[in-house]
Design a protein around this motif. Structure first.
Motif, mmCIF file in Angstrom:
data_model
loop_
_atom_site.group_PDB
_atom_site.id
_atom_site.type_symbol
_atom_site.label_atom_id
_atom_site.label_comp_id
_atom_site.label_asym_id
_atom_site.label_seq_id
_atom_site.Cartn_x
_atom_site.Cartn_y
_atom_site.Cartn_z
ATOM 1 N N LEU A 4 0.817 -1.202 0.000
ATOM 2 C CA LEU A 4 0.000 0.000 0.000
ATOM 3 C C LEU A 4 0.856 1.260 0.000
ATOM 4 O O LEU A 4 0.544 2.246 -0.679
ATOM 5 C CB LEU A 4 -0.938 -0.001 1.215
ATOM 6 C CG LEU A 4 -2.139 -0.946 1.142
ATOM 7 C CD1 LEU A 4 -2.932 -0.898 2.434
ATOM 8 C CD2 LEU A 4 -3.037 -0.575 -0.036
ATOM 9 N N LEU A 5 1.949 1.223 0.767
ATOM 10 C CA LEU A 5 2.846 2.382 0.808
ATOM 11 C C LEU A 5 3.495 2.611 -0.562
ATOM 12 O O LEU A 5 3.596 3.760 -1.031
ATOM 13 C CB LEU A 5 3.924 2.171 1.875
ATOM 14 C CG LEU A 5 4.962 3.297 2.017
ATOM 15 C CD1 LEU A 5 4.274 4.612 2.359
ATOM 16 C CD2 LEU A 5 6.006 2.925 3.083
ATOM 17 N N GLY A 8 0.988 4.116 -2.939
ATOM 18 C CA GLY A 8 0.825 5.537 -2.637
ATOM 19 C C GLY A 8 1.973 6.375 -3.165
ATOM 20 O O GLY A 8 1.768 7.451 -3.748
ATOM 21 N N LEU A 11 1.770 6.499 -7.132
ATOM 22 C CA LEU A 11 0.689 7.360 -7.605
ATOM 23 C C LEU A 11 1.031 8.831 -7.416
ATOM 24 O O LEU A 11 0.785 9.665 -8.302
ATOM 25 C CB LEU A 11 -0.618 7.022 -6.878
ATOM 26 C CG LEU A 11 -1.255 5.664 -7.221
ATOM 27 C CD1 LEU A 11 -2.510 5.442 -6.390
ATOM 28 C CD2 LEU A 11 -1.590 5.593 -8.706
ATOM 29 N N ALA A 12 1.610 9.160 -6.249
ATOM 30 C CA ALA A 12 2.018 10.546 -5.998
ATOM 31 C C ALA A 12 3.097 10.980 -6.986
ATOM 32 O O ALA A 12 3.072 12.108 -7.509
ATOM 33 C CB ALA A 12 2.519 10.681 -4.556
#
Length: 440
Positions: A4-5, A8, A11-12
């Motif tokens: 998940l990290l 994230g 995507l950023a």
């Protein structure tokens, strides 16, 4: 590192790189490689960056793209577009609203034989806008009509979007072409109805404030009857050869591209347009567009590998599990996300980067893959006329001198109405996309 990290972070990073103005293939490639390194370490790179990029683009199906693009260039360079619009102008003389209707129809037909929304929009911008202005259309409305007509290439076959979707999902491209026929016509009808409404409102405003008329790229004063007859026959022949050949099974979509390119060359020969510059421009533009698509596919393939290893599709399915029993809600959510993506990113890139994420969800919903491909093509068509990266609008603005912002204000209405009506009808009546392919 936790999946998940990593998701994230990637995507950023993608958002930052897109805002910074990097090309989409560079963003996909960098995001995919960095994401894979964070997930699996550097050991995964040799195998990933070896033969896989070549294998991804060395596909027989993908030869459809350069063949159809070459056909489009032969048609555009032959002057066929200008001649067809001359006939449209003559047919609609004295009937202002009819001129706009015929412009949209011609845009759809040109997109059907060219497969290039940007090229079709630019051609319409050169030859259609001056005549639309003379017949009472404001500059922004004339620009929106040209852009919307060109954007229909996203859904009316042979569409590069449908070809890429077929390759990515292993769906028969010929079936996608046939399935897109009815939704494509429906999208054209929606554009025509919106145009008529705008024209009535626009005419009332222009009766109070008269704008200067743009005098650019005038149509020829007169074309011989023989030339008009030849142009009509050629245009009908190209459409009949492509659609008739694919639908009847005489040849595959790839072979249809080759036949179409040959017919386009014969058309240029008959019209006396073939010379060294003709071949140079056609080949250079074909190489540019084909190269762009292939580079995006390589970047998307590596990004797709990251998406698979990150288990992002599975996590999304878990996230939307409460509404998975209501496929309509999921499809509406997916269509909104794709709509936003098509507003910011080039259509081919959206297809190639989103399919690895969305396809497992569609399969989980047991939605027809062919239907979904046509559905995505409709959304892509709409994305070509929505800001901030509406390629059809920028093509028209570039050749006409009309500001893209004023065109976008009207084209957004075309896009929103088409989104609600066409996508809504496709969700309510899936047979709009599946009936013709099932009858083949």
């Amino acid at each position: 590192m936790d999946n998940l990290l990593v998701i994230g972070i990637i995507l950023a990073m993608m958002i930052v790189l897109l805002i910074a103005g990097l090309y989409i293939h560079s963003v996909l490639l960098a995001s995919g490689i960095i994401g894979l390194i964070l997930l699996e370490g550097f050991g995964i790179l040799p195998g990933l960056l070896g033969n896989e990029p070549f294998n991804r683009v060395a596909s027989y199906t993908l030869t459809t793209i350069p063949l159809f693009v070459l056909m489009a260039q032969f048609i555009l360079q032959s002057g066929l577009v200008q001649d067809i619009f001359y006939m449209v102008h003559k047919v609609s003389k004295g009937k202002n609203s009819l001129l706009g209707i015929l412009t949209l129809i011609i845009g759809g037909l040109l997109g059907a034989v060219s497969g290039s929304g940007t090229a079709t929009s630019a051609s319409l911008g050169q030859v259609a806008i001056p005549e639309l202005r003379k017949h009472g259309y404001s500059a922004p409305l004339a620009g929106a009509i040209a852009a919307s007509g060109g954007s229909l290439s996203g859904i009316i076959p042979p569409s590069i979007i449908l070809i890429l979707y077929g390759v990515a999902t292993e769906t028969p491209v010929g079936s996608l072409f046939v399935g897109a026929f009815i939704p494509g016509i429906l999208t054209m009808i929606v554009f025509i109805l919106v145009m008529l409404l705008y024209f009535r409102l626009d005419r009332k405003k222009r009766s109070q404030i008269e704008e200067p008329v743009i005098q650019d790229a005038p149509l020829p004063e007169k074309l011989s009857v023989i030339r008009l007859l030849i142009v009509s026959v050629i245009a009908i022949l190209i459409v009949v050869v492509i659609f008739g050949g694919i639908y009847s099974g005489v040849f595959t979509p790839t072979e249809a591209g080759a036949v179409g390119a040959f017919v386009g060359l014969i058309a240029a020969l008959v019209l006396g347009k073939v010379n060294f510059q003709f071949f140079k421009t056609s080949v250079v533009e074909t190489v540019k567009l084909t190269g762009m698509v292939m580079i995006i596919m390589i970047g998307a393939q590596i990004f797709g590998r990251f998406v698979s290893l990150s288990l992002l599709p599975r996590r999304l399915i878990e996230l939307i599990e409460p509404i998975m029993d209501t496929p309509v809600l999921v499809l509406i959510a997916i269509s909104v996300v794709l709509f936003i993506m098509f507003m910011f990113i080039e259509g081919a890139a959206v297809i190639l980067m989103s399919i690895p994420v969305i396809l497992p969800i569609i399969q989980e919903l047991q939605v027809d893959i062919l239907w979904f491909g046509v559905f995505v093509a409709v959304i892509c068509t709409i994305g070509l006329i929505t800001p901030p990266v509406g390629l059809s609008v920028y093509a028209v603005a570039g050749v006409s001198g009309i500001s893209s912002g004023s065109i976008f204000r009207i084209s957004m209405v075309f896009a929103i109405v088409a989104m609600v009506v066409v996508c809504g009808l496709m969700i309510a009546f899936p047979g709009l996309a599946t009936w013709l392919p099932n009858s083949m």
